[in-house]
Design an enzyme around this catalytic site. Structure first.
Site, PDB file in Angstrom:
ATOM      1  N   TYR A 131      -2.206   9.341   7.446  1.00  0.00           N
ATOM      2  CA  TYR A 131      -2.703   8.019   7.092  1.00  0.00           C
ATOM      3  C   TYR A 131      -3.484   8.133   5.783  1.00  0.00           C
ATOM      4  CZ  TYR A 131      -0.965   6.203  11.466  1.00  0.00           C
ATOM      5  OH  TYR A 131      -0.128   5.847  12.490  1.00  0.00           O
ATOM      6  N   HIS A 175       0.827  -1.211   0.000  1.00  0.00           N
ATOM      7  CA  HIS A 175       0.000   0.000   0.000  1.00  0.00           C
ATOM      8  C   HIS A 175       0.862   1.262   0.000  1.00  0.00           C
ATOM      9  CE1 HIS A 175      -4.020   1.384   0.009  1.00  0.00           C
ATOM     10  NE2 HIS A 175      -4.193   1.629   1.293  1.00  0.00           N
ATOM     11  N   ASN A 218      -9.121   4.490  -0.986  1.00  0.00           N
ATOM     12  CA  ASN A 218      -9.515   5.520  -0.021  1.00  0.00           C
ATOM     13  C   ASN A 218      -8.640   6.764  -0.083  1.00  0.00           C
ATOM     14  OD1 ASN A 218     -11.738   4.154   1.056  1.00  0.00           O
ATOM     15  ND2 ASN A 218     -10.441   2.958   2.425  1.00  0.00           N
ATOM     16  N   ASN A 238      -6.310   7.289   4.408  1.00  0.00           N
ATOM     17  CA  ASN A 238      -7.698   7.725   4.203  1.00  0.00           C
ATOM     18  C   ASN A 238      -7.901   9.227   4.269  1.00  0.00           C
ATOM     19  OD1 ASN A 238      -7.995   4.983   4.200  1.00  0.00           O
ATOM     20  ND2 ASN A 238      -9.512   4.892   5.829  1.00  0.00           N
TER      21      ASN A 238
END
EC number: 3.1.1.29
Length: 240
Positions: free
Chosen positions: A64, A19, A112, A66
């Protein structure tokens, strides 16, 4: 000015995750070119420098994944930039590992980080998607995305990041297709092939150029006279 934003999650726990390939890509660009040391601003790690004679800001949101758009959006407002002045680099499940795609605008595809960027930065920015492959079943997606790259992945990950870093100035010059070709060739693939011809330019279906030439140049046989009589004796009439 151009902002190149790599998306990922902060902290050593996530550093090697699939990710976080966006962070890895921006780190590779930072190492390869003369950028300032990383510093903290806009809820992000940032570094300033130049690529292709244009000022560039590298940014790694520390919010982060999101909430990535909060950091990138703040930087864009500070510098009074438009969506066209942003390139976002991030992981893509639906591309095979090592494949890359670059386009302007589009959907978030369930990512996201991109959802957040769309909300804070507009949608008409360039999106550089780096394939991490799909585990095959939905239940394994989270562990795959938040899992670390395997040692075997270095066979494609290193040339991908190296080629992107070496040719990062192409992002400034909007040479998107050329950059994609370089990455494809570095990974042992093929450059984009010539686009197929339009229907109006195609040959008739099922016929080679030789067959077409034959059809267009068939000789006319005499219907009457001595020659016609001789041919009838030799071959007879059709249908008899």
């Amino acid at each position: 000015m151009l902002i190149i934003a790599g998306l990922g999650n902060p902290g050593s726990k996530y550093a090697g995750n699939r990710h976080n390939i966006g962070f890895l890509a921006v780190d590779a660009i930072h190492r390869r070119h003369s950028f300032s040391p990383w510093s903290k601003k806009f809820k992000a790690a940032i570094a300033e420098g130049e690529l292709g004679g244009e000022k560039v800001l590298l940014i790694k949101p520390q919010t982060y994944m999101n909430l990535s758009g909060e950091a990138v959006g703040e930087a864009m407002r500070f510098y009074k930039l438009q969506p066209a002045d942003l390139v976002a680099i991030y992981d893509e499940l639906d591309l095979p590992a090592g494949k890359a795609r670059l386009k302007t605008g589009g959907g978030h595809g369930g990512h996201n980080g991109i959802k957040s960027l769309d909300a804070h930065c507009g949608k008409e920015y360039r999106r550089l998607r780096l394939g991490i492959g799909h585990p095959g079943v939905k239940e394994m997606v989270q562990n795959h995305v938040l899992g670390d790259f395997a040692k075997a992945d270095n066979a494609w990950l290193e040339p991908l990041l190296d080629t992107l870093a070496d040719n990062a100035d192409m992002l400034v010059r909007n040479e998107d297709s050329q950059l994609m070709n370089k990455i494809a060739l570095a990974l042992g693939g093929k450059a984009d092939e010539e686009k197929p011809r339009k229907d109006s330019e195609k040959k008739p279906a099922g016929q080679s150029h030789i067959r077409q030439a034959r059809n267009n140049n068939q000789p006319k046989l005499p219907a009457t006279g001595p020659m016609a009589d001789m041919l009838k004796k030799m071959f007879g009439n059709k249908g008899e």
